[in-house]
Design an enzyme around this catalytic site. Sequence first.
Site: not given
Length: 400
Positions: A38, A71-74
């Site tokens: 990431r 970037a979205s919450v994992p």
Amino acid sequence: MNQNPTAAELRNKLVDEMIMTTVTLTPDVEHALRTVSREAYLPGVDLKDAYADQAVTIKENPNGPLALSCASVPSVVAMMLVQLDVQPGANILEIGAGTGYNAALLAELTGGLGSVTSIDIDPDVTLHARTMLNRTGYQRVTVIERDGLVGAPENAPYDRMLAAVGLWDVPAAWWDQLRDGGRLVLPLRWRGQTRSVALTRRGDTLVSDGMALCGFVPIIGQDGEKTAALNADDTIRVHYDEDQAVDVDALAASLRDAPGIETLSEQRVGGEEPFDGVWLRATAGDDRVCRLEVTPDAVDQDLILRPAIPVRSPVLVDGDSLAYLIVRREGTDLQRPFRLGAAAYGPQAEALAQDLITHIEAWGSARTSVPRLTITPAKTDAAVTGHVINKPESRMTLTY
């Protein structure tokens, strides 16, 4: 873990924490999360921040509070990948390219024989995604600068479609691009809430088999949700859908001119126990459900009885009156010290509060239950059973 952990150590720690606390991962999704770096898609971001379970903004919005891209919450990414159920060799369309990280995960899941197309309307976003994917060895992912509402018909039909942006309606153009039996996962918004909904196409119907609360940057081009201030300082707002009749002036007068009332239900919750299902349950039969937003300034000044979650609480709106969800602490139950209820304003305050209490009690009788959502094109003549919400391009039906 040592004081200066490596990216791999932080990545594995994040996945381990997901498994223990938030997401039930399938083996293939777990493998993809442990494989794709990431931090490589977030240049300039501190390594620990890259592996925190939080969103990271990659492009600010100069015209509003929400980012244009992030970037979205994992853990939300992982949950949606589990919902998508990608099979090796699948042809996948991603709407909302973000950093490119999600497309890399999809490429891992579909394997060398599959294909991934990722589209985004913003040229800066697509350039970033393309650059990062090339750097990390995912050149086989196709990145297109494109309005997400149009899709990518040139590479259709798709076995899987994943929206990484919030949708208020299901675009008509997507129907011809999803294979019959294919799967669509999207953050869908109705009555002020957003749920990641997993849908399978069966002819001219999309049928859900799961949904979960989430939040996403909204797609550009859909404006079916409206926002109105309920006081002069714009610190109390109601968010409502275009098919809902909301008398803003009458509501503002009711908030200003009379004290509110409180009514408590019989339902109690623990400190970490979710109660967002109250909102979901209410939308499956009540077209008066909207979203109330109360800013910290309004809470601090006691301008309104404190909502359950000030920035987003379900509210019933009817003419000149409203009733919204509240949480009040009691000492009668150590396991579940918080009691759910309703605060209400206006001439119909008492009746509306009781209506909201009814929704709370209905949720309390089956707290983990979720409705079946079916979606058909707006112009379909097919008969449906359940509560219908009509939108310009689709018709939603909710059934418990």
